[in-house]
Scaffold this motif. Structure first.
Motif, mmCIF file in Angstrom:
data_model
loop_
_atom_site.group_PDB
_atom_site.id
_atom_site.type_symbol
_atom_site.label_atom_id
_atom_site.label_comp_id
_atom_site.label_asym_id
_atom_site.label_seq_id
_atom_site.Cartn_x
_atom_site.Cartn_y
_atom_site.Cartn_z
ATOM 1 N N GLU A 1 0.840 -1.200 0.000
ATOM 2 C CA GLU A 1 0.000 0.000 0.000
ATOM 3 C C GLU A 1 0.874 1.248 0.000
ATOM 4 O O GLU A 1 1.770 1.397 0.826
ATOM 5 C CB GLU A 1 -0.932 -0.026 1.227
ATOM 6 N N SER B 1 -17.807 8.951 -0.876
ATOM 7 C CA SER B 1 -18.973 9.444 -0.134
ATOM 8 C C SER B 1 -19.558 8.372 0.765
ATOM 9 O O SER B 1 -20.441 8.653 1.570
ATOM 10 C CB SER B 1 -20.057 9.917 -1.100
ATOM 11 N N LEU C 1 -21.596 5.767 0.286
ATOM 12 C CA LEU C 1 -22.978 5.291 0.170
ATOM 13 C C LEU C 1 -22.960 3.905 -0.474
ATOM 14 O O LEU C 1 -22.441 3.741 -1.577
ATOM 15 C CB LEU C 1 -23.802 6.251 -0.696
ATOM 16 N N ARG D 1 -16.062 5.512 5.657
ATOM 17 C CA ARG D 1 -15.221 4.785 4.707
ATOM 18 C C ARG D 1 -13.810 4.472 5.247
ATOM 19 O O ARG D 1 -13.335 3.329 5.111
ATOM 20 C CB ARG D 1 -15.191 5.559 3.389
ATOM 21 N N VAL E 1 4.013 0.738 -5.523
ATOM 22 C CA VAL E 1 4.373 -0.181 -6.607
ATOM 23 C C VAL E 1 4.605 0.606 -7.899
ATOM 24 O O VAL E 1 3.808 1.480 -8.257
ATOM 25 C CB VAL E 1 3.272 -1.250 -6.778
ATOM 26 N N ASP F 1 -11.652 -0.553 -8.750
ATOM 27 C CA ASP F 1 -11.543 0.625 -9.623
ATOM 28 C C ASP F 1 -10.454 0.445 -10.677
ATOM 29 O O ASP F 1 -10.554 0.986 -11.780
ATOM 30 C CB ASP F 1 -11.210 1.875 -8.793
ATOM 31 N N GLY G 1 -18.332 2.165 -6.367
ATOM 32 C CA GLY G 1 -17.548 0.988 -6.747
ATOM 33 C C GLY G 1 -17.233 0.043 -5.605
ATOM 34 O O GLY G 1 -16.539 -0.952 -5.807
HETATM 35 C C1 LIG Z 1 -15.635 11.686 -4.629
HETATM 36 C C2 LIG Z 1 -15.911 10.200 -4.676
HETATM 37 C C3 LIG Z 1 -17.067 9.698 -4.091
HETATM 38 C C4 LIG Z 1 -17.337 8.322 -4.133
HETATM 39 N N1 LIG Z 1 -18.462 7.857 -3.512
HETATM 40 C C5 LIG Z 1 -18.736 6.538 -3.519
HETATM 41 C C6 LIG Z 1 -19.878 6.036 -2.846
HETATM 42 O O1 LIG Z 1 -20.658 6.786 -2.244
HETATM 43 N N2 LIG Z 1 -20.111 4.698 -2.880
HETATM 44 C C7 LIG Z 1 -19.274 3.835 -3.544
HETATM 45 O O2 LIG Z 1 -19.556 2.626 -3.567
HETATM 46 N N3 LIG Z 1 -18.178 4.290 -4.179
HETATM 47 C C8 LIG Z 1 -17.886 5.610 -4.176
HETATM 48 N N4 LIG Z 1 -16.760 6.072 -4.805
HETATM 49 C C9 LIG Z 1 -15.898 5.107 -5.480
HETATM 50 C C10 LIG Z 1 -15.138 4.287 -4.453
HETATM 51 O O3 LIG Z 1 -14.373 5.138 -3.646
HETATM 52 C C11 LIG Z 1 -14.263 3.267 -5.177
HETATM 53 O O4 LIG Z 1 -15.047 2.567 -6.110
HETATM 54 C C12 LIG Z 1 -13.639 2.282 -4.190
HETATM 55 O O5 LIG Z 1 -12.795 2.936 -3.301
HETATM 56 C C13 LIG Z 1 -12.866 1.221 -4.966
HETATM 57 O O6 LIG Z 1 -12.093 0.454 -4.090
HETATM 58 P P1 LIG Z 1 -10.668 -0.117 -4.549
HETATM 59 O O7 LIG Z 1 -10.193 -0.923 -3.406
HETATM 60 O O8 LIG Z 1 -10.784 -0.705 -5.901
HETATM 61 O O9 LIG Z 1 -9.761 1.166 -4.757
HETATM 62 P P2 LIG Z 1 -9.298 2.239 -3.696
HETATM 63 O O10 LIG Z 1 -10.244 2.342 -2.581
HETATM 64 O O11 LIG Z 1 -8.987 3.461 -4.483
HETATM 65 O O12 LIG Z 1 -7.966 1.628 -3.109
HETATM 66 C C14 LIG Z 1 -6.790 1.565 -3.873
HETATM 67 C C15 LIG Z 1 -5.615 1.590 -2.934
HETATM 68 O O13 LIG Z 1 -4.445 1.403 -3.703
HETATM 69 C C16 LIG Z 1 -3.448 2.280 -3.237
HETATM 70 N N5 LIG Z 1 -2.512 2.497 -4.338
HETATM 71 C C17 LIG Z 1 -2.702 3.240 -5.455
HETATM 72 N N6 LIG Z 1 -1.626 3.174 -6.241
HETATM 73 C C18 LIG Z 1 -0.739 2.368 -5.604
HETATM 74 C C19 LIG Z 1 0.561 1.910 -5.921
HETATM 75 N N7 LIG Z 1 1.177 2.263 -7.061
HETATM 76 N N8 LIG Z 1 1.194 1.104 -5.040
HETATM 77 C C20 LIG Z 1 0.585 0.727 -3.887
HETATM 78 N N9 LIG Z 1 -0.640 1.131 -3.544
HETATM 79 C C21 LIG Z 1 -1.303 1.932 -4.399
HETATM 80 C C22 LIG Z 1 -4.203 3.521 -2.818
HETATM 81 O O14 LIG Z 1 -3.466 4.285 -1.891
HETATM 82 C C23 LIG Z 1 -5.458 2.919 -2.212
HETATM 83 O O15 LIG Z 1 -5.320 2.684 -0.841
HETATM 84 C C24 LIG Z 1 -16.450 7.437 -4.789
HETATM 85 C C25 LIG Z 1 -15.288 7.945 -5.379
HETATM 86 C C26 LIG Z 1 -15.013 9.299 -5.316
HETATM 87 C C27 LIG Z 1 -13.752 9.824 -5.938
#
Ligand SMILES: Cc1cc2nc3c(=O)[nH]c(=O)nc-3n(C[C@H](O)[C@H](O)[C@H](O)COP(=O)(O)OP(=O)(O)OC[C@H]3O[C@@H](n4cnc5c(N)ncnc54)[C@H](O)[C@@H]3O)c2cc1C
Length: 383
Positions: A34, A46, A48, A96, A120, A263, A275
């Motif tokens: 991470e 957000s 939700l 969150r 990474v 994502d 997401g």
């Molecule tokens: C303004 C906003 C509002 C949102 N509201 C909602 C909502 O209400 N409900 C909902 O379901 N979704 C919402 N989303 C989307 C939601 O935040 C994502 O879909 C969700 O976080 C996806 O989870 P993830 O684990 O795929 O990615 P993330 O939660 O983005 O986690 C990715 C992780 O990888 C880490 N990372 C990135 N690059 C590297 C690297 N090179 N090396 C090591 N680590 C790295 C980051 O630091 C992070 O901790 C919202 C997004 C935004 C921007």
């Protein structure tokens, strides 16, 4: 000597941590790398999530729930209101950062190693290259790698998968103190949120997350304009900015021993940017493909097949997003009027699913009262 794990996960968001938990539970050692120095921060969400998604996934993180909502008030650019409501809870507003932290706690308890401050930079031939806090290059080997590093994914790039600029929507949100209806989320369409929308997500009667996504303009300025325009008064307590995923799901999810999830794979709803739920569901499939690969030597590409039901739902969201992006404010006003005239408020209240639109579309097709909406539905699906 280079350390070696059965699986390495890039990104300690909910998707990566869930994948790590599911693989480690089956007796295979997992490391999560991470970039941040603290799990869950900075928060760009957000919070939700649908109740059906949460319960369907069997999540037991009720302590992260800060509010329960039972519907949405959706406003057209001309302020025509469209209300979708149930008598019972339909969605949760979660803390969150806390959600990510409890996922991390569970992962650690199972024996997952989580390396913070590990950014990474590349993944090649089973080796994950990263920089530690001091900026020094390091590496770790793994038989399978999950790229769950969010919307601006390094792993996706290392797999040679391109993403288009329009699939990233800049978002800006404040937490504000004011007077809010704790039972309803608000969604507003209008010029300040071109090609997306603005939202008010109540945490309680007195605090809410107020934000928007907008393309081609300064999101912060647009949020001020939106709040002025809609008479939303709130004292700003904090703010966050982030990129909202609004693109089509990646279809080539596996390359060699690397799998993409969350994502990073655009497994977020392009209609709303949500997401968390579908990303976690997809990561269950990624983890199963890895475990089956280790146990039974099945190919990692089985992930691609098992995740298809999720991909299909995401594709519908993407088609609807493309359709909505073609409409100007006047078209949106007309669409709202037609939906109201067709009795869509009640129909959506009774039948909608926040995450999975396919069953809803089948119900529309099977309901003669809704047939006046079929031209729009066909346009939705053509995108
Ligand atoms: C303004 C906003 C509002 C949102 N509201 C909602 C909502 O209400 N409900 C909902 O379901 N979704 C919402 N989303 C989307 C939601 O935040 C994502 O879909 C969700 O976080 C996806 O989870 P993830 O684990 O795929 O990615 P993330 O939660 O983005 O986690 C990715 C992780 O990888 C880490 N990372 C990135 N690059 C590297 C690297 N090179 N090396 C090591 N680590 C790295 C980051 O630091 C992070 O901790 C919202 C997004 C935004 C921007």
């Amino acid at each position: 000597m280079t350390e070696e794990y059965a699986a390495a996960v890039v990104g300690a968001g909910p998707v990566g941590l869930n994948a790590a938990i599911q693989v480690q539970k089956n007796g295979f050692d997992v490391v999560v790398l991470e970039d941040s120095e603290e799990i869950g921060l900075p928060c760009q969400c957000s919070g939700l999530i649908s109740r059906s998604g949460y319960e369907g996934l069997g999540l037991k993180y009720d302590k992260t729930i800060v509010n329960r909502v039972r519907g949405a008030r959706i406003f057209a650019p001309d302020r025509t209101e469209f209300k979708v409501e149930r008598f019972d809870t339909v969605a949760y507003v979660i803390d969150r950062p806390k959600l990510d932290k409890v996922f991390a706690r569970d992962a650690k308890e199972l024996g997952v190693d989580i390396w913070l401050n590990s950014s990474v930079v590349d993944v090649k031939d089973g080796t994950v290259f990263y920089k530690n806090k001091a900026g020094k290059g390091e590496m770790v080997k793994a038989k399978a790698v999950v790229g769950a590093d969010g919307i601006v994914s390094t792993v996706r790039k290392s797999m040679g998968i391109e993403a288009q600029k329009e699939w990233y929507v800049p978002g800006y949100q404040i937490t504000g103190r004011g007077k809010f209806d704790p039972d309803f989320v608000e969604v507003h369409f209008g010029p300040w949120a071109d090609k997306f929308f603005a939202w008010v997500i109540p945490e309680s009667k007195t605090t809410a997350r107020i934000g928007l996504g907008v393309t081609g303009k300064n999101a912060r300025t647009c949020l001020e304009q939106f709040m002025d325009d809609r008479g939303i008064k709130a004292q700003k307590l904090d703010f966050q900015a982030g990129v909202i995923p609004a693109g089509p799901p990646v279809t080539n999810l596996v390359k060699d021993n690397v799998l993409l999830a969350g994502d990073a794979a655009f497994q977020a709803k392009a209609t709303t940017g949500g997401g968390i739920m579908l990303g976690i569901e997809a990561s269950n499939h990624a983890a199963k493909a890895i475990v089956d690969h280790f146990k039974y030597k099945t190919p990692l590409t089985s992930y691609q097949k098992h995740v298809e039901p999720v991909t299909r739902e995401l594709e519908i969201h993407w088609r609807v997003r493309r359709y909505l992006n073609q409409l100007n404010d006047e078209d949106l006003n007309k669409l709202f009027q037609r939906m109201k005239a067709a009795g869509m408020e009640k129909f959506l209240s009774d039948n909608a699913d926040m995450d999975k639109p396919s069953s809803f579309l089948k119900k529309v097709a099977g309901s003669p009262k809704m047939w006046m909406m079929l031209p729009e539905m066909i346009k939705f699906l053509r995108g």
